[in-house]
Design an enzyme around this catalytic site. Structure first.
Site, PDB file in Angstrom:
ATOM      1  N   ASN A 101      16.712 -51.993 -18.896  1.00 25.57           N
ATOM      2  CA  ASN A 101      16.138 -51.127 -19.925  1.00 25.57           C
ATOM      3  C   ASN A 101      16.316 -49.656 -19.570  1.00 25.57           C
ATOM      4  O   ASN A 101      16.178 -49.259 -18.410  1.00 25.57           O
ATOM      5  CB  ASN A 101      14.653 -51.442 -20.119  1.00 25.57           C
ATOM      6  CG  ASN A 101      14.456 -52.861 -20.611  1.00 25.57           C
ATOM      7  OD1 ASN A 101      15.410 -53.488 -21.062  1.00 25.57           O
ATOM      8  ND2 ASN A 101      13.247 -53.370 -20.531  1.00 25.57           N
ATOM      9  N   ASP A 103      14.506 -47.356 -21.185  1.00 23.37           N
ATOM     10  CA  ASP A 103      13.351 -46.681 -21.811  1.00 23.37           C
ATOM     11  C   ASP A 103      12.396 -46.035 -20.812  1.00 23.37           C
ATOM     12  O   ASP A 103      11.487 -45.291 -21.218  1.00 23.37           O
ATOM     13  CB  ASP A 103      12.582 -47.659 -22.725  1.00 23.37           C
ATOM     14  CG  ASP A 103      12.125 -48.929 -22.014  1.00 23.37           C
ATOM     15  OD1 ASP A 103      11.823 -48.867 -20.797  1.00 23.37           O
ATOM     16  OD2 ASP A 103      12.058 -49.986 -22.678  1.00 23.37           O
ATOM     17  N   HIS A 118      21.180 -49.752 -16.207  1.00 24.51           N
ATOM     18  CA  HIS A 118      21.874 -49.146 -17.354  1.00 24.51           C
ATOM     19  C   HIS A 118      21.473 -47.690 -17.586  1.00 24.51           C
ATOM     20  O   HIS A 118      21.682 -47.155 -18.669  1.00 24.51           O
ATOM     21  CB  HIS A 118      21.621 -49.992 -18.617  1.00 24.51           C
ATOM     22  CG  HIS A 118      22.262 -51.357 -18.552  1.00 24.51           C
ATOM     23  ND1 HIS A 118      21.947 -52.382 -19.423  1.00 24.51           N
ATOM     24  CD2 HIS A 118      23.201 -51.861 -17.713  1.00 24.51           C
ATOM     25  CE1 HIS A 118      22.675 -53.456 -19.109  1.00 24.51           C
ATOM     26  NE2 HIS A 118      23.431 -53.164 -18.080  1.00 24.51           N
ATOM     27  N   CYS A 133      32.534 -23.830 -14.410  1.00 22.73           N
ATOM     28  CA  CYS A 133      31.801 -23.116 -15.478  1.00 22.73           C
ATOM     29  C   CYS A 133      30.628 -23.940 -16.029  1.00 22.73           C
ATOM     30  O   CYS A 133      29.765 -23.403 -16.726  1.00 22.73           O
ATOM     31  CB  CYS A 133      32.763 -22.784 -16.620  1.00 22.73           C
ATOM     32  SG  CYS A 133      33.661 -24.217 -17.244  1.00 22.73           S
ATOM     33  N   THR A 188      15.279 -61.027 -21.484  1.00 23.94           N
ATOM     34  CA  THR A 188      16.701 -60.688 -21.664  1.00 23.94           C
ATOM     35  C   THR A 188      17.430 -61.866 -22.298  1.00 23.94           C
ATOM     36  O   THR A 188      17.130 -63.022 -21.994  1.00 23.94           O
ATOM     37  CB  THR A 188      17.386 -60.283 -20.345  1.00 23.94           C
ATOM     38  OG1 THR A 188      18.771 -60.015 -20.613  1.00 23.94           O
ATOM     39  CG2 THR A 188      17.277 -61.328 -19.255  1.00 23.94           C
ATOM     40  N   ASN A 213      10.469 -65.842 -21.823  1.00 20.54           N
ATOM     41  CA  ASN A 213      11.145 -65.461 -23.064  1.00 20.54           C
ATOM     42  C   ASN A 213      10.738 -66.449 -24.162  1.00 20.54           C
ATOM     43  O   ASN A 213      10.818 -67.649 -23.952  1.00 20.54           O
ATOM     44  CB  ASN A 213      12.673 -65.520 -22.851  1.00 20.54           C
ATOM     45  CG  ASN A 213      13.456 -64.829 -23.951  1.00 20.54           C
ATOM     46  OD1 ASN A 213      13.140 -64.960 -25.127  1.00 20.54           O
ATOM     47  ND2 ASN A 213      14.479 -64.098 -23.562  1.00 20.54           N
ATOM     48  N   PRO A 214      10.274 -65.973 -25.307  1.00 23.88           N
ATOM     49  CA  PRO A 214       9.894 -66.910 -26.376  1.00 23.88           C
ATOM     50  C   PRO A 214      11.081 -67.725 -26.897  1.00 23.88           C
ATOM     51  O   PRO A 214      10.890 -68.776 -27.508  1.00 23.88           O
ATOM     52  CB  PRO A 214       9.351 -66.001 -27.494  1.00 23.88           C
ATOM     53  CG  PRO A 214       9.144 -64.668 -26.883  1.00 23.88           C
ATOM     54  CD  PRO A 214      10.032 -64.572 -25.683  1.00 23.88           C
ATOM     55  N   GLU A 215      12.317 -67.221 -26.663  1.00 25.38           N
ATOM     56  CA  GLU A 215      13.501 -67.900 -27.209  1.00 25.38           C
ATOM     57  C   GLU A 215      14.350 -68.512 -26.099  1.00 25.38           C
ATOM     58  O   GLU A 215      14.255 -68.112 -24.947  1.00 25.38           O
ATOM     59  CB  GLU A 215      14.380 -66.888 -27.980  1.00 25.38           C
ATOM     60  CG  GLU A 215      13.667 -66.113 -29.064  1.00 25.38           C
ATOM     61  CD  GLU A 215      13.208 -66.980 -30.225  1.00 25.38           C
ATOM     62  OE1 GLU A 215      13.828 -68.039 -30.465  1.00 25.38           O
ATOM     63  OE2 GLU A 215      12.217 -66.592 -30.881  1.00 25.38           O
ATOM     64  N   ALA A 231       6.275 -61.298 -22.924  1.00 29.97           N
ATOM     65  CA  ALA A 231       6.106 -60.731 -21.581  1.00 29.97           C
ATOM     66  C   ALA A 231       4.738 -60.091 -21.358  1.00 29.97           C
ATOM     67  O   ALA A 231       4.137 -60.242 -20.292  1.00 29.97           O
ATOM     68  CB  ALA A 231       7.202 -59.694 -21.344  1.00 29.97           C
TER      69      ALA A 231
END
Ligand code: OAD
Length: 240
Positions: A101, A103, A118, A133, A188, A213-215, A231
């Site tokens: 992340n 953020d 990242h 310069c 993720t 992760n819910p998925e 999370a």
């Protein structure tokens, strides 16, 4: 299942945590690949998250990141970020936090040594190698800001598609993946490498991998357990 993972957390001498955009979803930061709400379901990453896109349309890309910066400045870390930072403070050196992340919410929650693979959206840097310069104290304001002498542009200090990850952070993350006894993989999709490969490394080196992760994700294949919970709800229960 929660109690089992809590036991593994108590036992593990070294824990690595790999986080992705779902970690910040409950803070109000959109993810990338969730259907409907994910940024990449509305925008084309090739037009916004590559160096070529920035060179072709610097203002468009700069403005998109400026908008995200502003949005992120207005949100706060959630209970999951706080639980991770508090665990690190209670158990110094036992947990390595690796995040995709940009953020900065882990850092704002008090995490002092998160490995930001990242980059960070709050920072920017020169697009081309800085010349004599190019001085940060003499930047000409604009969208994007530029060097008034040579025209070198400022760009967001995030890793775009096709770019290398910061070497020091990536090496530290790989080392943590090789040596941890437990890796928590939180929020993720496991679609983006090399970050996703850290979970495979941890598994190959004998660590237990637990997904929060819910998925379903492709990394579930190497997981000992998948906790299908958000999370901000799950991490405080695991790490308290
Ligand atoms: P994705 O958007 O690909 O995946 C987000 C994941 O979070 C999905 O698997 C969701 O199911 C899950 N999720 C959603 N809400 C959640 C919640 N409340 N709790 C837990 N999980 C939840 O985001 P990333 O995997 O982080 O690159 O994407 C990887 C990289 O691709 C990002 O770092 C970004 C992007 O392009 C850069 O910015 C360089």
């Amino acid at each position: 299942m929660l109690e089992t993972v809590r036991g593994w957390i108590r036992e593990a001498r070294h824990i690595a945590v790999l986080t992705g955009a779902g970690m910040s979803a409950e803070s109000g930061v959109p993810t990338f690949r969730d259907a409907q709400t994910g940024l990449w379901s509305q925008f084309n990453p090739q037009e916004l998250a590559t160096e070529a896109a920035f060179r072709a349309h610097p203002q468009r890309v700069w403005d998109w990141y400026a908008h995200r910066r502003e949005m992120i400045a207005g949100v706060a870390p959630n209970a999951g970020h706080v639980a991770l930072a508090a665990f690190e403070q209670r158990h110094p050196g036992r947990l390595t936090l690796i995040t995709q992340n940009v953020d900065g919410l882990h850092q704002r929650a008090g995490h002092t040594n998160a490995l930001a693979l990242h980059g960070n959206i709050a920072d920017d840097r020169w697009l081309d190698a800085p010349r004599a310069c190019c001085r940060v104290d003499a930047i000409e304001a604009g969208r994007p800001p530029r060097c008034p002498v040579c025209g070198n542009l400022r760009r967001p200090a995030v890793v775009w598609f096709g770019e290398h990850l910061p070497t020091v952070a990536l090496e530290a993350a790989e080392q943590a993946a090789r040596h941890c006894e437990l890796m928590l993989v939180v929020g993720t999709s496991g679609e983006v490498y090399p970050a996703a490969g850290l979970a495979l490394t941890a598994h190959q080196c004998g660590a237990r991998v637990v997904i929060v992760n819910p998925e379903v994700t492709p990394l579930d294949a190497v997981a000992e357990l998948c906790l299908r919970q958000p999370a901000a709800l799950c991490l405080p229960l695991l790490l308290a």
